[in-house]
Design a protein around this motif. Structure first.
Motif, PDB file in Angstrom:
ATOM      1  N   LYS A 192       0.845  -1.354   0.145  1.00  0.00           N
ATOM      2  CA  LYS A 192      -0.026  -0.055  -0.069  1.00  0.00           C
ATOM      3  C   LYS A 192       0.913   1.197   0.119  1.00  0.00           C
ATOM      4  O   LYS A 192       0.575   2.291  -0.702  1.00  0.00           O
ATOM      5  CB  LYS A 192      -1.137   0.042   1.245  1.00  0.00           C
ATOM      6  CG  LYS A 192      -2.008   1.067   1.187  1.00  0.00           C
ATOM      7  CD  LYS A 192      -3.032   0.629   2.290  1.00  0.00           C
ATOM      8  CE  LYS A 192      -2.984   1.625   3.377  1.00  0.00           C
ATOM      9  NZ  LYS A 192      -4.094   1.481   4.368  1.00  0.00           N
ATOM     10  N   SER A 193       1.788   1.379   0.689  1.00  0.00           N
ATOM     11  CA  SER A 193       2.476   2.539   0.852  1.00  0.00           C
ATOM     12  C   SER A 193       3.555   2.726  -0.488  1.00  0.00           C
ATOM     13  O   SER A 193       3.680   3.920  -0.717  1.00  0.00           O
ATOM     14  CB  SER A 193       3.724   2.420   2.096  1.00  0.00           C
ATOM     15  OG  SER A 193       4.694   1.317   1.794  1.00  0.00           O
TER      16      SER A 193
ATOM     17  N   THR B 163       0.883   4.501  -2.626  1.00  0.00           N
ATOM     18  CA  THR B 163       0.627   5.830  -1.935  1.00  0.00           C
ATOM     19  C   THR B 163       1.765   6.869  -2.175  1.00  0.00           C
ATOM     20  O   THR B 163       1.312   7.953  -2.753  1.00  0.00           O
ATOM     21  CB  THR B 163       0.296   5.764  -0.670  1.00  0.00           C
ATOM     22  OG1 THR B 163      -0.747   4.573  -0.180  1.00  0.00           O
ATOM     23  CG2 THR B 163       0.121   7.060   0.006  1.00  0.00           C
ATOM     24  N   THR B 164       2.882   6.100  -2.260  1.00  0.00           N
ATOM     25  CA  THR B 164       3.965   7.291  -2.449  1.00  0.00           C
ATOM     26  C   THR B 164       4.165   7.661  -3.929  1.00  0.00           C
ATOM     27  O   THR B 164       4.395   8.672  -4.502  1.00  0.00           O
ATOM     28  CB  THR B 164       5.214   6.504  -2.057  1.00  0.00           C
ATOM     29  OG1 THR B 164       5.555   6.166  -0.846  1.00  0.00           O
ATOM     30  CG2 THR B 164       6.631   7.601  -2.114  1.00  0.00           C
TER      31      THR B 164
ATOM     32  N   LEU C   7       1.419  10.209  -4.580  1.00  0.00           N
ATOM     33  CA  LEU C   7       1.757  11.343  -4.005  1.00  0.00           C
ATOM     34  C   LEU C   7       2.695  12.017  -5.117  1.00  0.00           C
ATOM     35  O   LEU C   7       2.692  13.242  -4.992  1.00  0.00           O
ATOM     36  CB  LEU C   7       2.246  11.279  -2.429  1.00  0.00           C
ATOM     37  CG  LEU C   7       1.113  10.981  -1.528  1.00  0.00           C
ATOM     38  CD1 LEU C   7       1.768  10.406  -0.298  1.00  0.00           C
ATOM     39  CD2 LEU C   7       0.354  12.066  -1.214  1.00  0.00           C
TER      40      LEU C   7
END
Length: 131
Positions: free
Chosen positions: A111-112, A115-116, A119
């Motif tokens: 997930k990260s 997400t990164t 972003l």
């Protein structure tokens, strides 16, 4: 001498100025390094918590990609959002490749990771749109 004239003609066309792209990307990483050094100083001086540091790192990514997208949007006169998105995505790509090269190779795409990516790409695109 003829190579120089051909390069000048190419820059006048709607092509991608690779040198500018790389310089802008390099500057965004220099900005990232400076902001991370400032964060490290603040962490040392004030003993910031893990959550604050995580939020600050995300903010640094967004600021750096916003700047590169803004500069790319200013340089390219059409489809500014696209060039900003491209800069943010390239920033993330370099970040991911370096993380894989430095790490032990057992990086999990979770997930990260996405997400990164969102972003960085979004920060660059916003910079391009506001240029």
């Amino acid at each position: 001498m003829e190579g120089k004239h051909a390069m000048e003609r190419n820059q006048g066309m709607k092509g991608v100025p690779v040198a500018f792209f790389l310089k802008s990307l390099l500057f965004s990483y220099i900005l990232t390094g400076a902001l991370l050094a400032l964060l490290a100083f603040l962490l040392y001086r004030f003993g910031l918590g893990e959550r604050v540091v995580s939020i600050a790192i995300i903010a640094i990514y967004v600021v750096a990609t916003f700047f590169s997208g803004f500069v790319a949007g200013k340089r390219m006169e059409s489809r500014r959002f696209f060039w900003g998105l491209l800069m943010g995505s390239a920033y993330f790509l370099v970040l991911a490749v370096v993380s894989l090269a430095v790490g032990k190779g057992d990086v999990q795409v979770g997930k990260s990771f996405f997400t990164t990516l969102a972003l960085c790409a979004g920060g660059g695109m916003l910079g391009g749109m506001l240029s």
